[in-house]
Design a protein around this motif. Structure first.
Motif, PDB file in Angstrom:
ATOM      1  N   SER A 145       5.044  25.174 -13.573  1.00 46.98           N
ATOM      2  CA  SER A 145       6.316  24.814 -14.220  1.00 46.98           C
ATOM      3  C   SER A 145       6.876  26.008 -14.990  1.00 46.98           C
ATOM      4  N   PRO A 146       8.198  26.005 -15.271  1.00 51.29           N
ATOM      5  CA  PRO A 146       8.810  27.138 -15.995  1.00 51.29           C
ATOM      6  C   PRO A 146       8.155  27.364 -17.354  1.00 51.29           C
ATOM      7  N   GLU A 147       7.801  26.269 -18.034  1.00 56.51           N
ATOM      8  CA  GLU A 147       7.201  26.414 -19.366  1.00 56.51           C
ATOM      9  C   GLU A 147       5.849  27.116 -19.274  1.00 56.51           C
ATOM     10  N   ASP A 148       5.037  26.675 -18.294  1.00 57.04           N
ATOM     11  CA  ASP A 148       3.720  27.298 -18.137  1.00 57.04           C
ATOM     12  C   ASP A 148       3.851  28.741 -17.654  1.00 57.04           C
ATOM     13  N   PHE A 149       4.843  28.964 -16.814  1.00 59.55           N
ATOM     14  CA  PHE A 149       5.080  30.319 -16.323  1.00 59.55           C
ATOM     15  C   PHE A 149       5.424  31.251 -17.491  1.00 59.55           C
ATOM     16  N   ILE A 155      19.188  31.174 -11.690  1.00 61.37           N
ATOM     17  CA  ILE A 155      19.696  30.679 -10.400  1.00 61.37           C
ATOM     18  C   ILE A 155      18.885  31.290  -9.267  1.00 61.37           C
ATOM     19  N   ARG A 156      18.560  30.480  -8.283  1.00 65.90           N
ATOM     20  CA  ARG A 156      17.800  30.969  -7.139  1.00 65.90           C
ATOM     21  C   ARG A 156      18.647  31.950  -6.322  1.00 65.90           C
ATOM     22  N   THR A 157      18.029  33.062  -5.953  1.00 61.18           N
ATOM     23  CA  THR A 157      18.781  34.084  -5.221  1.00 61.18           C
ATOM     24  C   THR A 157      18.593  33.972  -3.716  1.00 61.18           C
ATOM     25  N   ALA A 181      14.278  34.079 -10.355  1.00 65.46           N
ATOM     26  CA  ALA A 181      15.174  33.233 -11.150  1.00 65.46           C
ATOM     27  C   ALA A 181      14.571  32.913 -12.513  1.00 65.46           C
ATOM     28  N   LEU A 182      13.253  32.792 -12.569  1.00 67.44           N
ATOM     29  CA  LEU A 182      12.619  32.462 -13.857  1.00 67.44           C
ATOM     30  C   LEU A 182      12.582  33.671 -14.784  1.00 67.44           C
ATOM     31  N   LEU A 183      12.580  34.857 -14.190  1.00 70.41           N
ATOM     32  CA  LEU A 183      12.524  36.073 -15.006  1.00 70.41           C
ATOM     33  C   LEU A 183      13.909  36.640 -15.285  1.00 70.41           C
ATOM     34  N   SER A 184      14.925  36.030 -14.682  1.00 69.18           N
ATOM     35  CA  SER A 184      16.241  36.671 -14.686  1.00 69.18           C
ATOM     36  C   SER A 184      16.820  36.860 -16.070  1.00 69.18           C
ATOM     37  N   ARG A 185      16.332  36.111 -17.041  1.00 69.28           N
ATOM     38  CA  ARG A 185      16.868  36.290 -18.386  1.00 69.28           C
ATOM     39  C   ARG A 185      16.175  37.451 -19.116  1.00 69.28           C
ATOM     40  N   MET A 186      15.159  37.962 -18.504  1.00 74.02           N
ATOM     41  CA  MET A 186      14.447  39.063 -19.161  1.00 74.02           C
ATOM     42  C   MET A 186      15.202  40.365 -18.949  1.00 74.02           C
ATOM     43  N   GLU A 187      15.217  41.159 -19.983  1.00 76.09           N
ATOM     44  CA  GLU A 187      15.969  42.407 -19.923  1.00 76.09           C
ATOM     45  C   GLU A 187      15.401  43.346 -18.874  1.00 76.09           C
ATOM     46  N   GLU A 188      14.070  43.291 -18.728  1.00 77.75           N
ATOM     47  CA  GLU A 188      13.423  44.240 -17.825  1.00 77.75           C
ATOM     48  C   GLU A 188      13.936  44.131 -16.389  1.00 77.75           C
ATOM     49  N   PRO A 211      19.405  25.688  -9.530  1.00 79.00           N
ATOM     50  CA  PRO A 211      18.782  26.114 -10.782  1.00 79.00           C
ATOM     51  C   PRO A 211      17.273  26.290 -10.580  1.00 79.00           C
ATOM     52  N   ALA A 212      16.710  27.249 -11.291  1.00 81.92           N
ATOM     53  CA  ALA A 212      15.289  27.550 -11.110  1.00 81.92           C
ATOM     54  C   ALA A 212      14.427  26.439 -11.674  1.00 81.92           C
ATOM     55  N   ASP A 213      13.398  26.049 -10.933  1.00 83.51           N
ATOM     56  CA  ASP A 213      12.484  25.052 -11.484  1.00 83.51           C
ATOM     57  C   ASP A 213      11.076  25.631 -11.639  1.00 83.51           C
ATOM     58  N   ASN A 214      10.402  25.913 -10.529  1.00 81.93           N
ATOM     59  CA  ASN A 214       8.998  26.302 -10.632  1.00 81.93           C
ATOM     60  C   ASN A 214       8.747  27.698 -10.086  1.00 81.93           C
TER      61      ASN A 214
END
Lengths: 325, 784
Positions: free
Chosen positions: B567-571, B550-552, B534-541, B496-499
């Motif tokens: 961190s994901p929140e700050d990102f 998930i890490r690729t 992985a952190l952007l993967s939920r974005m439609e773009e 799972p994506a963390d940072n």
């Protein structure tokens, strides 16, 4: 030095320059010969000028030798010198021929011209070898080493093989490395040498933990054939020099031994294969550098003949020299 | 509490069992009435590999945290506790007294030290007296290193000069002067085993041990050989570890790092009064007396220059300095167009070489408004000066610790007095837990601050200087520095994506799992970033090709790596608030996703795998021979020998990369393994990238052992001294000093490598790792 394909670019100015110089010399020579009954001789204005130019170029060509010995002198990269050496060396041919007026002249002139031609041809031969032999060596000798180290590495390979055979057949003698020489100095610090150990460690995995019964034939094979081959190459055992013949021989050796000894046989086969590559490397290396055995001594001879030719021409010529008279 | 630095590990840097251990709730105990909570497990550092490993927290560790002084002789922070001297004895409520350096903490323990327990004070006093009675005071040169036993005894109110209360039981266990470098006085030895652990644990030489029984027990070399006949490499670690001076220096070579400069040496006693040197062996300081000098600069004088390499740090004693920026660009820049030009279309970041300077107009981060510096004050580009005072403690340590060039010029503003310390001293200082935590803190703060200000992606997106400053200041307190050792994994494919990570120092490898094994698809160096997919993967773009969250790919450290983790929140916050940054990150992510997909469709890249396996990405100056051109004439080797008094520093052998032979010659690595661990600091960078071995090399071979590429060799050089032949004492033999030799890029001549200059066939070249990769790709593209 590669002069073909993508490597030709740095040579282009030299090629163009030399062609222009050669064409200029030819043009001048032809202009001077108009209205003459014979081609201008070496003592004529054009002949002498071209002769002096050719002589100076020969002197410059010869200076490559000391230049290569003075490696730390910053008087231009050696590759620049070599590039000049190649193309100016070729320029000497038309200049010398025009200087001679298409005549061989006396014995000294003729000898000088013959030696010059041999020197040039040997140089061109060497250059031609350099165009493809390094690539061939790259393809044919993947286990290439430093050629001067082949005897030393062969000795190490033979020693490794002997240890392997001793592990399989049982040790009969201890091969101590101690040479018993008197110390010449005391050393402070770590004596260990650190370097690549590739290939020297793998053999230990082929050695069985205890001697393999009924494996004496391996010792006989090693002592009679493999060790001489590892030490001396083809001269030591011609039967192992050919790849196919060696493979068949090793199959035969393996068939006569219990399976526990087979990894050791495979390791010996690898050692012999390595030695075969070194032999090939030495052969290719010979071809790559053998031309120097002709080129270098004859260059020295050429310089001597050239000096004699100059002295002879200046002191004993019967023809008037235009710039002197 | 700074016993554990979780940030010293990557998220995956710990074994699961160790991570579990660290999660155990802390224990609370009392030491001399002071209540303190400490974790059950502490992370110790393997001095050889730099790797952390867990060990139980001891009472001694807790006492340091509680600031309760406990006397020790056999214990050092950087060594495994041995508890052989028992000077740290404390009362823990049980029947017997316990050694604080060895006894693990327990919940509710009520510890009494000699400060509060008469029983302990008496026991420790008797132990000190017995040790004094059992040893002879060191003689002559042995005194130079000081005597910790005497210091401890004095601290307990015992005068070592008085005749011992107990009868003198010691027999003369003899002296061993067979070594030309170190003298051993067995009679002064208290058998604390610090030398044994120094030799075996710290230096991994495995020479020292013990021999004999009872009164005749002594330290021994190899199988109880005389030291001079043993396999001792004379690194001096035993000598600097010795608390009583039983092992002392018989210098053959003397370090003079600043022989020509205006310097004055500083006495060990003077240094020991400085808080940074607290706990450092006096013997070490005496041995390396020239490695710390006091320097005075007049107003306007330059202390260090931006862009230069260096091997020293500066402690400010007095005066003010100003920081001056000569070049507005960060010293490490990403290669432009390296992605686009890549034949195989891989995700790849190449660092072309630190010495390269770009003009402001072509620089990728030319619009940056703040400047990263190797000092605690950040600079505004409009006014590129700041002031350093003694309150800032030191500067220049980042260059020492990361081997990167200095990032600013420092000039004396007033008359200043500085202590300039060599890299070896800085490393040794860090053996003390207190000094290490102080330096770590400074390093973390400065490196994060410095790096954030140098990220062009951020600077380009926020052109307003004030906004950018506030952005960096806001982010600085939220991110953390992750330090990794070679081989450590940052994350694995499928995790799972963390940072989100920014690479500050070093290189990481990006790889994916394929049917045939792991396939390297990219490497990312300083200035690069990863973890965004992985952190952007939920974005439609980004499209639906990436599994959400998930890490690729797997990312692992190739060398010593510093990462800045967001961190994901700050990102997400950055993405939401700064559309320009979001656009840049998305663009990069899309490109990487496409390339990964292309790789997964079957493209392979054995070349990149081999490139990374050989560590070539780290090289700044490889000697490569084009084997299609090379006639094996050995002119390069002969030129090298001619340039270095007949001893060649290159061997025309080595690993192959495509058609190139990577010759055994120093690569001037970005992360030079060889420079770590030199006991006298003789291997170093002066002001440029080449690594040199100075004349005061003691020949211990540590650098040669550390170089992973076998590019350092040991050679004997005459010392001009003579010594009796051990086999025939009537004969005098010249003494040869082993010294390490390595390529210095002919810096001793004119800086033009003679090997390349002398190659007649244009086959020898000096290139960086990135340039070699580009050459190989060009050749592959040209071949059918």
């Amino acid at each position: 030095m590669l002069i073909t394909g993508e490597h030709a670019r740095p040579h282009v100015p030299w090629i163009v320059g030399c062609l222009v110089a050669a064409a200029g010399a030819l043009g001048w020579f032809l202009v001077e010969s108009v209205g003459q009954s014979a081609w201008p001789s070496g003592g004529s204005k054009v002949g002498l000028a071209l002769g002096v130019a050719a002589g100076l170029i020969c002197l410059f060509e010869f200076l490559l030798w000391p230049r290569k010995k003075l490696r730390t002198w910053r008087i231009g990269p050696v590759q620049w010198w070599l590039r000049a050496h190649i193309w100016l060396g070729l320029l000497v041919v038309p200049l010398a021929v025009l200087h001679s007026g298409f005549r061989l002249g006396g014995p000294l002139s003729a000898a000088t011209m013959v030696v010059l031609v041999i020197v040039i041809v040997s140089g061109v031969w060497g250059l031609a070898m350099q165009q493809f032999l390094p690539s061939r060596m790259l393809d044919l000798v993947p286990g290439e080493t430093i050629v001067s180290q082949i005897p030393h590495l062969s000795g190490l390979a033979a020693r490794d093989g002997a240890r392997l055979v001793a592990a399989v057949c049982g040790d009969q003698s201890t091969d101590d490395d101690d040479d018993g020489e008197l110390a010449t100095h005391l050393v402070v610090g770590a004596v260990r040498q650190v370097g690549a150990l590739q290939g020297r460690v793998l053999l230990t995995s082929a050695a069985p933990s205890e001697p393999v019964p009924e494996s004496e034939s391996l010792r006989a094979f090693f002592e009679g054939s493999a060790r001489p081959y590892l030490l001396s190459g083809k001269a030591g055992c011609p039967g192992l020099a050919g790849e196919r013949a060696a493979r068949a021989w090793f199959l035969e050796v393996r068939a006569g031994l219990p399976p526990a000894a087979h990894p050791a046989v495979a390791a010996l086969e690898d050692l012999c294969s390595q030695r075969r590559q070194w032999d090939r490397q030495a052969w290719l290396h010979g071809w790559l550098h053998a031309w120097l055995l002709v080129h270098l001594p004859l260059s020295v001879l050429l310089m001597a003949l050239l000096a004699a030719h100059v002295v002879w021409a200046l002191m004993y010529t019967t023809h008037p020299i235009p710039f002197i008279h | 509490m700074n016993l554990i630095h979780h940030d010293d590990f990557g998220p995956e840097g710990l074994e699961p069992s160790v991570a579990e251990l660290l999660k155990v709730p802390p224990v609370t105990l009392k030491i001399d009435g002071i209540e303190i909570s400490v974790p059950r497990t502490i992370l110790a550092t393997d001095p050889n590999t730099g790797r952390k490993f867990p060990r139980p927290t001891t009472i001694y560790d807790a006492a340091i945290e509680a600031k309760v002084a406990v006397p020790v002789l056999c214990h050092r922070d950087h060594m495994t506790p041995a508890a052989v001297c028992r000077m740290c004895t404390v009362e823990v409520g049980g029947r017997v007294l316990a050694a604080a350096c060895h006894r693990a903490v327990e919940q509710g323990l009520d510890v009494k030290t000699h400060h509060t327990s008469a029983k302990v004070k008496k026991a420790v006093g008797i132990l000190a007296e017995l040790l004094l009675a059992d040893t002879r005071a060191p003689r002559g040169a042995h005194l130079e290193g000081g005597n910790e036993l005497h210091a401890v005894a004095k601290g307990l109110g015992i005068d070592p000069a008085q005749p011992p209360r107990f009868p003198l039981t010691v027999r003369d266990r003899g002296r061993d002067e067979s070594s030309l470098v170190i003298a051993v006085d067995h009679a002064a030895c208290i058998l604390c085993d610090r030398c044994v652990r120094g030799c075996n644990e710290v230096r991994n030489n495995q020479v020292l041990g013990r021999a004999g029984k009872g009164h005749m027990a002594r330290i021994a070399f190899d199988l109880d050989n005389p030291m001079g006949d043993s396999s001792c490499v004379s690194c001096g670690e035993c000598m600097v570890s010795c608390p009583t001076g039983a092992l002392s220096n018989r210098a053959v070579v003397e370090a003079k790092p600043w022989a020509a400069a205006k310097t004055s040496p500083v006495s060990p006693d003077d240094l020991l009064s400085h808080p940074l040197f607290d706990g450092i062996s006096k013997a070490f300081l005496a041995w390396n007396i020239n490695s710390v000098v006091r320097r005075t600069f007049e107003p306007g004088e330059i202390v260090c220059r931006e862009g230069e390499y260096g091997s020293s740090a500066f402690i400010i004693e007095e005066g003010e300095l100003e920081i001056f920026l000569q070049v507005e660009l960060k010293h490490v820049a990403k290669a432009k167009g390296s992605f686009r030009n890549s034949l195989m279309g891989l995700v790849r970041t190449v660092v072309p070489g630190l010495s390269r300077r770009e003009t402001p107009s072509e620089a990728p981060d030319a619009r940056r408004n703040t400047i990263p510096i190797d000092a605690p004050v950040s600079l505004d580009m409009a006014k590129p000066t700041a002031t350093l005072t003694p309150a800032d403690l030191l500067f220049g340590e980042m260059t020492c610790m990361s081997s990167y060039p200095r990032s600013a010029t420092v000039r004396a503003k007033t008359r200043v007095r500085l202590l300039e310390i060599q890299r070896n001293v800085l490393y040794t200082i860090q053996r003390s837990k207190k000094a290490k935590s102080m330096l770590d803190e400074v390093y973390r703060r400065r490196s994060i601050d410095s790096h954030l200000r140098g990220v062009s992606m951020f600077a380009d997106a926020i052109p307003d200087p004030a906004k950018f400053r506030s952005f960096v200041e806001e982010l600085r307190d939220k991110v953390r520095l992750v330090r990794l050792n070679p081989g450590d994994t940052v994350f694995r494919q499928g995790d799972p994506a963390d940072n989100y990570y920014l690479v500050r120092v070093g290189f990481v490898k990006v790889s994916t799992r394929k049917a045939g094994g792991e396939l390297a698809i990219a490497y990312i160096g300083p200035g690069g970033h990863f973890g965004e997919i992985a952190l952007l993967s939920r974005m439609e773009e980004l499209g639906s090709s990436v599994p959400p969250g998930i890490r690729t790919a797997t990312v692992a450290a190739l060398d010593h790596v510093d990462l800045v983790a967001i961190s994901p929140e700050d990102f997400r916050h950055i993405m939401d608030c700064y559309p320009a940054i979001k656009e840049g990150v998305l663009r990069e992510a899309r490109r990487r996703v496409e390339q990964n997909a292309r790789m997964n469709r079957g493209a392979t890249d054995a070349t990149l795998g081999e490139f990374l396996k050989q560590g070539l990405m780290d090289a700044q100056s490889l000697l490569v021979l084009d084997l299609a051109k090379c006639t094996r004439c050995d002119e390069c080797v002969k030129a090298c020998a001619d340039a270095h008094q007949g001893v060649t520093r290159l061997v025309r052998e080595g690993l192959r990369f495509e058609n190139y032979l990577v010759a055994s010659s120093c690569r001037s690595c970005l992360d030079p393994h060889c420079m770590v661990g030199c006991p006298v600091g003789s291997i170093r960078r002066r002001s440029s990238r080449e690594i040199v071995i100075e004349d005061w090399c003691i020949g211990c071979g540590k650098c040669a052992e550390n170089c992973p590429y076998g590019n350092i060799n040991m050679h004997p050089f005459p010392t001009g001294k003579k010594a009796p032949d051990p086999d025939n004492p009537s004969r005098q033999l010249p003494v040869m000093q082993q010294k390490a030799t390595m390529c210095d890029l002919c810096a001793s001549l004119d800086g033009t490598p003679s090997c390349v200059y002398a190659c007649p066939h244009d086959a020898a070249h000096r290139v960086s790792g990135g340039q070699l990769m580009a050459l190989a790709e060009k050749r592959l593209a040209a071949s059918p």
